[in-house]
Design a protein around this motif. Structure first.
Motif, PDB file in Angstrom:
ATOM      1  N   LEU A   1       0.657  -1.173  -0.027  1.00 21.50           N
ATOM      2  CA  LEU A   1       0.151  -0.234  -0.127  1.00 21.50           C
ATOM      3  C   LEU A   1       0.967   1.370  -0.031  1.00 21.50           C
ATOM      4  O   LEU A   1       0.541   2.250  -0.591  1.00 21.50           O
ATOM      5  CB  LEU A   1      -0.855  -0.057   1.093  1.00 21.50           C
ATOM      6  N   LEU A   2       1.850   1.179   0.829  1.00 23.27           N
ATOM      7  CA  LEU A   2       2.709   2.361   0.809  1.00 23.27           C
ATOM      8  C   LEU A   2       3.487   2.612  -0.374  1.00 23.27           C
ATOM      9  O   LEU A   2       3.556   3.722  -0.852  1.00 23.27           O
ATOM     10  CB  LEU A   2       3.854   2.420   1.961  1.00 23.27           C
ATOM     11  N   TYR A   3       3.883   1.575  -1.049  1.00 25.70           N
ATOM     12  CA  TYR A   3       4.776   1.837  -2.513  1.00 25.70           C
ATOM     13  C   TYR A   3       3.715   2.150  -3.526  1.00 25.70           C
ATOM     14  O   TYR A   3       3.894   2.850  -4.435  1.00 25.70           O
ATOM     15  CB  TYR A   3       5.360   0.404  -2.777  1.00 25.70           C
ATOM     16  N   ALA A   4       2.417   1.668  -3.474  1.00 29.14           N
ATOM     17  CA  ALA A   4       1.524   1.974  -4.313  1.00 29.14           C
ATOM     18  C   ALA A   4       1.124   3.621  -4.224  1.00 29.14           C
ATOM     19  O   ALA A   4       0.880   4.303  -5.140  1.00 29.14           O
ATOM     20  CB  ALA A   4       0.168   1.253  -4.317  1.00 29.14           C
ATOM     21  N   CYS A   5       0.861   4.243  -2.837  1.00 28.63           N
ATOM     22  CA  CYS A   5       0.882   5.516  -2.758  1.00 28.63           C
ATOM     23  C   CYS A   5       2.139   6.368  -3.278  1.00 28.63           C
ATOM     24  O   CYS A   5       1.701   7.515  -3.955  1.00 28.63           O
ATOM     25  CB  CYS A   5       0.573   5.858  -1.533  1.00 28.63           C
ATOM     26  N   PHE A   6       3.106   5.782  -3.318  1.00 34.70           N
ATOM     27  CA  PHE A   6       4.404   6.583  -3.711  1.00 34.70           C
ATOM     28  C   PHE A   6       4.143   6.526  -5.224  1.00 34.70           C
ATOM     29  O   PHE A   6       4.659   7.666  -5.992  1.00 34.70           O
ATOM     30  CB  PHE A   6       5.685   5.915  -3.192  1.00 34.70           C
ATOM     31  N   GLY A   7       3.822   5.297  -5.907  1.00 38.02           N
ATOM     32  CA  GLY A   7       3.663   5.408  -7.476  1.00 38.02           C
ATOM     33  C   GLY A   7       2.713   6.437  -7.825  1.00 38.02           C
ATOM     34  O   GLY A   7       2.788   7.050  -8.738  1.00 38.02           O
ATOM     35  N   LEU A   8       1.622   6.639  -7.297  1.00 43.58           N
ATOM     36  CA  LEU A   8       0.731   7.746  -7.255  1.00 43.58           C
ATOM     37  C   LEU A   8       1.117   9.018  -7.164  1.00 43.58           C
ATOM     38  O   LEU A   8       0.784   9.897  -7.969  1.00 43.58           O
ATOM     39  CB  LEU A   8      -0.604   7.605  -6.347  1.00 43.58           C
ATOM     40  N   LEU A   9       2.202   9.254  -6.261  1.00 44.97           N
ATOM     41  CA  LEU A   9       2.883  10.650  -6.282  1.00 44.97           C
ATOM     42  C   LEU A   9       3.633  10.809  -7.560  1.00 44.97           C
ATOM     43  O   LEU A   9       3.637  12.099  -7.952  1.00 44.97           O
ATOM     44  CB  LEU A   9       3.955  10.634  -4.893  1.00 44.97           C
ATOM     45  N   LEU A  10       4.173   9.854  -8.091  1.00 45.19           N
ATOM     46  CA  LEU A  10       4.954  10.129  -9.282  1.00 45.19           C
ATOM     47  C   LEU A  10       4.191  10.089 -10.456  1.00 45.19           C
ATOM     48  O   LEU A  10       4.655  10.549 -11.541  1.00 45.19           O
ATOM     49  CB  LEU A  10       6.009   8.652  -9.463  1.00 45.19           C
ATOM     50  N   LEU A  11       2.906   9.748 -10.538  1.00 43.33           N
ATOM     51  CA  LEU A  11       2.066   9.802 -11.789  1.00 43.33           C
ATOM     52  C   LEU A  11       2.010  11.076 -12.389  1.00 43.33           C
ATOM     53  O   LEU A  11       2.028  11.054 -13.667  1.00 43.33           O
ATOM     54  CB  LEU A  11       0.494   9.333 -11.416  1.00 43.33           C
ATOM     55  N   PRO A  12       1.948  12.158 -11.879  1.00 42.78           N
ATOM     56  CA  PRO A  12       1.790  13.392 -12.475  1.00 42.78           C
ATOM     57  C   PRO A  12       3.088  13.754 -13.312  1.00 42.78           C
ATOM     58  O   PRO A  12       2.917  14.368 -14.344  1.00 42.78           O
ATOM     59  CB  PRO A  12       1.398  14.477 -11.458  1.00 42.78           C
TER      60      PRO A  12
ATOM     61  N   ILE B   1       5.270  11.551 -14.542  1.00 40.32           N
ATOM     62  CA  ILE B   1       5.247  10.906 -15.643  1.00 40.32           C
ATOM     63  C   ILE B   1       4.463  11.152 -16.777  1.00 40.32           C
ATOM     64  O   ILE B   1       4.721  11.311 -17.930  1.00 40.32           O
ATOM     65  CB  ILE B   1       5.045   9.191 -15.261  1.00 40.32           C
ATOM     66  N   ALA B   2       3.165  11.322 -16.479  1.00 35.99           N
ATOM     67  CA  ALA B   2       2.260  12.029 -17.341  1.00 35.99           C
ATOM     68  C   ALA B   2       2.514  13.314 -18.010  1.00 35.99           C
ATOM     69  O   ALA B   2       2.310  13.354 -19.356  1.00 35.99           O
ATOM     70  CB  ALA B   2       0.929  11.917 -16.637  1.00 35.99           C
ATOM     71  N   PHE B   3       3.048  13.981 -17.198  1.00 34.34           N
ATOM     72  CA  PHE B   3       3.777  15.408 -17.853  1.00 34.34           C
ATOM     73  C   PHE B   3       4.777  15.143 -18.954  1.00 34.34           C
ATOM     74  O   PHE B   3       4.788  15.628 -20.132  1.00 34.34           O
ATOM     75  CB  PHE B   3       4.232  16.291 -16.632  1.00 34.34           C
ATOM     76  N   GLY B   4       5.534  14.143 -18.813  1.00 27.14           N
ATOM     77  CA  GLY B   4       6.432  13.637 -19.727  1.00 27.14           C
ATOM     78  C   GLY B   4       6.042  13.176 -20.879  1.00 27.14           C
ATOM     79  O   GLY B   4       6.271  13.285 -22.150  1.00 27.14           O
ATOM     80  N   GLY B   5       4.780  12.344 -20.674  1.00 26.14           N
ATOM     81  CA  GLY B   5       4.074  11.770 -21.723  1.00 26.14           C
ATOM     82  C   GLY B   5       3.237  12.945 -22.500  1.00 26.14           C
ATOM     83  O   GLY B   5       3.223  13.030 -23.909  1.00 26.14           O
TER      84      GLY B   5
ATOM     85  N   MET C   1       4.724   6.755 -22.242  1.00 24.81           N
ATOM     86  CA  MET C   1       4.764   7.390 -20.923  1.00 24.81           C
ATOM     87  C   MET C   1       3.385   7.676 -20.101  1.00 24.81           C
ATOM     88  O   MET C   1       3.297   7.137 -18.906  1.00 24.81           O
ATOM     89  CB  MET C   1       5.105   8.814 -21.162  1.00 24.81           C
ATOM     90  N   PHE C   2       2.450   7.501 -21.115  1.00 23.79           N
ATOM     91  CA  PHE C   2       1.072   7.589 -20.167  1.00 23.79           C
ATOM     92  C   PHE C   2       0.780   6.040 -19.696  1.00 23.79           C
ATOM     93  O   PHE C   2       0.220   5.873 -18.807  1.00 23.79           O
ATOM     94  CB  PHE C   2      -0.039   8.011 -21.279  1.00 23.79           C
ATOM     95  N   GLY C   3       1.133   4.862 -20.535  1.00 26.65           N
ATOM     96  CA  GLY C   3       1.095   3.718 -20.046  1.00 26.65           C
ATOM     97  C   GLY C   3       1.939   3.570 -18.825  1.00 26.65           C
ATOM     98  O   GLY C   3       1.409   2.772 -17.874  1.00 26.65           O
ATOM     99  N   MET C   4       3.093   4.085 -18.815  1.00 26.62           N
ATOM    100  CA  MET C   4       3.689   3.984 -17.558  1.00 26.62           C
ATOM    101  C   MET C   4       3.266   4.628 -16.403  1.00 26.62           C
ATOM    102  O   MET C   4       3.249   4.158 -15.219  1.00 26.62           O
ATOM    103  CB  MET C   4       5.424   4.587 -18.010  1.00 26.62           C
ATOM    104  N   ALA C   5       2.540   5.853 -16.624  1.00 26.30           N
ATOM    105  CA  ALA C   5       2.030   6.536 -15.630  1.00 26.30           C
ATOM    106  C   ALA C   5       0.751   5.668 -14.837  1.00 26.30           C
ATOM    107  O   ALA C   5       0.675   5.745 -13.709  1.00 26.30           O
ATOM    108  CB  ALA C   5       1.418   7.882 -16.036  1.00 26.30           C
ATOM    109  N   ILE C   6       0.001   4.864 -15.645  1.00 26.46           N
ATOM    110  CA  ILE C   6      -0.948   4.077 -15.258  1.00 26.46           C
ATOM    111  C   ILE C   6      -0.385   2.941 -14.517  1.00 26.46           C
ATOM    112  O   ILE C   6      -0.662   2.295 -13.581  1.00 26.46           O
ATOM    113  CB  ILE C   6      -1.891   3.763 -16.340  1.00 26.46           C
TER     114      ILE C   6
END
Length: 104
Positions: free
Chosen positions: A19-30, A32-36, A63-68
Motif C-alpha cells: 500500500l505504501l509503495y502504491a501511494c508512492f507510485g501515485l505521487l510519481l504519476l503526474p 510521468i504523465a507530464f513527460g508523456g 509514458m501514459f502507459g507507464m503513468a498508469i
C-alpha cells in the motif's frame, strides 16, 4: 522499559508495504504523465525530426502507459519486498534476538 521485536508477520508486512509503495507510485504519476504530454506536444509541433528515433506520439503513449502502470508495479514490488524482508528479519531475529525497542 525495553521490549524485543522477535517476529514480523510476512503477509501483514507485505500488505502494508504494498500500500505504501502504491501511494508512492501515485505521487510519481503526474510527473510521468507530464513527460508523456511533452512528447505528444512535441509531435504536434514537429520539433523532433530524427529518422532513427520512434515518433514522439509513440513515446507519449508509452509514458501514459507507464503513468498508469507505475502505482500497480510499485505496489506489487512493495508487497513482494515486504514479504521477503519480513521473512529474512524473522530468520535473522532467531539468530541474534531481534530489535530492541524502548517503550513507555
Amino acid at each position: 522499559m525495553t521490549r524485543r521485536l522477535k517476529r514480523i508477520a510476512p503477509m501483514q508486512a507485505g500488505k502494508i508495504l504494498g500500500l505504501l509503495y502504491a501511494c508512492f507510485g501515485l505521487l510519481l504519476l503526474p510527473f510521468i504523465a507530464f513527460g508523456g504530454l511533452m512528447g505528444l506536444f512535441a509531435s504536434h509541433a514537429g520539433q523532433l525530426q530524427n529518422a532513427s528515433a520512434p515518433p514522439p506520439a509513440v513515446i507519449g503513449a508509452i509514458m501514459f502507459g507507464m503513468a498508469i502502470g507505475a502505482p500497480i508495479l510499485y505496489g506489487l514490488m512493495g508487497f513482494l519486498g515486504g514479504i521477503i524482508m519480513a521473512a529474512l528479519y524473522n530468520l535473522s531475529a532467531r539468530w541474534v534476538g531481534g530489535l530492541e525497542v524502548e517503550v513507555e
